[in-house]
Scaffold this motif. Sequence first.
Motif, PDB file in Angstrom:
ATOM      1  N   PHE A  11      36.198  42.848  38.678  1.00 10.58           N
ATOM      2  CA  PHE A  11      36.532  41.987  37.547  1.00 10.58           C
ATOM      3  C   PHE A  11      36.099  40.557  37.815  1.00 10.58           C
ATOM      4  CE2 PHE A  11      40.422  44.765  36.339  1.00 10.58           C
ATOM      5  CZ  PHE A  11      39.582  45.690  35.756  1.00 10.58           C
ATOM      6  N   LEU A  12      36.427  40.068  38.997  1.00  9.76           N
ATOM      7  CA  LEU A  12      36.068  38.693  39.335  1.00  9.76           C
ATOM      8  C   LEU A  12      34.550  38.502  39.378  1.00  9.76           C
ATOM      9  CD1 LEU A  12      38.796  37.874  42.007  1.00  9.76           C
ATOM     10  CD2 LEU A  12      38.725  37.179  39.599  1.00  9.76           C
ATOM     11  N   GLU A  13      33.830  39.515  39.873  1.00  6.12           N
ATOM     12  CA  GLU A  13      32.358  39.467  39.863  1.00  6.12           C
ATOM     13  C   GLU A  13      31.837  39.398  38.431  1.00  6.12           C
ATOM     14  OE1 GLU A  13      30.917  42.976  41.866  1.00  6.12           O
ATOM     15  OE2 GLU A  13      32.075  42.516  43.680  1.00  6.12           O
ATOM     16  N   ILE A  72      33.383  38.264  35.796  1.00  3.81           N
ATOM     17  CA  ILE A  72      33.703  36.950  35.232  1.00  3.81           C
ATOM     18  C   ILE A  72      32.702  35.917  35.746  1.00  3.81           C
ATOM     19  CG2 ILE A  72      35.395  35.069  35.276  1.00  3.81           C
ATOM     20  CD1 ILE A  72      37.575  37.294  35.239  1.00  3.81           C
ATOM     21  N   GLU A  73      32.385  35.972  37.020  1.00  8.03           N
ATOM     22  CA  GLU A  73      31.421  35.033  37.606  1.00  8.03           C
ATOM     23  C   GLU A  73      30.046  35.184  36.942  1.00  8.03           C
ATOM     24  OE1 GLU A  73      30.120  31.988  40.003  1.00  8.03           O
ATOM     25  OE2 GLU A  73      32.163  32.738  39.901  1.00  8.03           O
ATOM     26  N   THR A  74      29.607  36.408  36.744  1.00 14.26           N
ATOM     27  CA  THR A  74      28.318  36.663  36.095  1.00 14.26           C
ATOM     28  C   THR A  74      28.329  36.144  34.654  1.00 14.26           C
ATOM     29  OG1 THR A  74      27.918  38.590  37.493  1.00 14.26           O
ATOM     30  CG2 THR A  74      26.679  38.467  35.424  1.00 14.26           C
ATOM     31  N   ALA A  75      29.410  36.407  33.929  1.00 15.05           N
ATOM     32  CA  ALA A  75      29.517  35.930  32.545  1.00 15.05           C
ATOM     33  C   ALA A  75      29.503  34.404  32.494  1.00 15.05           C
ATOM     34  CB  ALA A  75      30.788  36.476  31.902  1.00 15.05           C
ATOM     35  N   THR A  76      30.164  33.776  33.444  1.00  7.82           N
ATOM     36  CA  THR A  76      30.197  32.313  33.491  1.00  7.82           C
ATOM     37  C   THR A  76      28.787  31.761  33.707  1.00  7.82           C
ATOM     38  OG1 THR A  76      32.454  32.356  34.353  1.00  7.82           O
ATOM     39  CG2 THR A  76      31.219  30.319  34.667  1.00  7.82           C
ATOM     40  N   PHE A 115      42.401  45.772  30.563  1.00  7.65           N
ATOM     41  CA  PHE A 115      42.952  46.672  31.583  1.00  7.65           C
ATOM     42  C   PHE A 115      43.654  45.866  32.676  1.00  7.65           C
ATOM     43  CE2 PHE A 115      42.391  48.556  35.791  1.00  7.65           C
ATOM     44  CZ  PHE A 115      43.129  49.716  35.653  1.00  7.65           C
ATOM     45  N   ALA A 116      43.010  44.816  33.142  1.00  8.55           N
ATOM     46  CA  ALA A 116      43.591  43.997  34.218  1.00  8.55           C
ATOM     47  C   ALA A 116      44.890  43.341  33.776  1.00  8.55           C
ATOM     48  CB  ALA A 116      42.593  42.942  34.668  1.00  8.55           C
ATOM     49  N   GLU A 173      32.830  39.874  25.805  1.00  2.00           N
ATOM     50  CA  GLU A 173      32.178  41.140  26.141  1.00  2.00           C
ATOM     51  C   GLU A 173      32.866  41.865  27.294  1.00  2.00           C
ATOM     52  OE1 GLU A 173      29.949  42.647  24.254  1.00  2.00           O
ATOM     53  OE2 GLU A 173      30.195  40.925  22.928  1.00  2.00           O
ATOM     54  N   LEU A 174      33.720  41.174  28.022  1.00  2.12           N
ATOM     55  CA  LEU A 174      34.460  41.783  29.129  1.00  2.12           C
ATOM     56  C   LEU A 174      35.813  42.322  28.683  1.00  2.12           C
ATOM     57  CD1 LEU A 174      33.818  39.041  31.856  1.00  2.12           C
ATOM     58  CD2 LEU A 174      32.490  41.115  31.393  1.00  2.12           C
TER      59      LEU A 174
END
Length: 188
Positions: free
Chosen positions: A65-67, A69-73, A103-104, A96-97
């Motif tokens: 999830f954190l990966e 978010i980082e990619t989306a940022t 879920f998280a 898009e996430l």
Amino acid sequence: MDTDAPTGARARTRRAILDAAVEVLAKNPAASLADIAAAAGVGRTTIHRYFPERSDLMTGISAYFLERIETATMRARLDEGTADAALERLCQEYFELGGVLTFAFENPQMQDWTDWETETESDKALERLIERGHAEGSIDASLPAGWVADVLWSLLYSAWQYSRLREQPKHTSLSLCLRTLRKTIGTE
């Protein structure tokens, strides 16, 4: 747990397992690793190679999830254009996430994961963006950066729920989210 960064086929298999785990566990939090393996199109032994224990899988999901978010940022190109326009791009990328982040937020197994409380580079980038918006006048300076960030996440969650529970098209939910964001953070 496999701590090396997977590449090529290993990365695709890992992503397939994680995506399947999110989908299956969202519907049934008690689902077995065999259920997840079937949804991912891999054998149980393959899942155990990547995630020996269920707790390893949950940690893997959190890191994934954190990966994401980082990619989306990064895709939102926060340094380009006005801060309010960059914030809208970020909102679109985060929208898009929706499946994985819903879920998280809703899964009790994820609530205990301590890394969710750690400030990430994406969190810092969002705060810098909001502060830039304050300085340039495109984001209401009376709204603290933390408030704007929390409002963004709240609006995203509302948009995901609106789409999912009220069976509205994603583009409708995103449009409402962006319109509300504009009106909320704009200067008066």
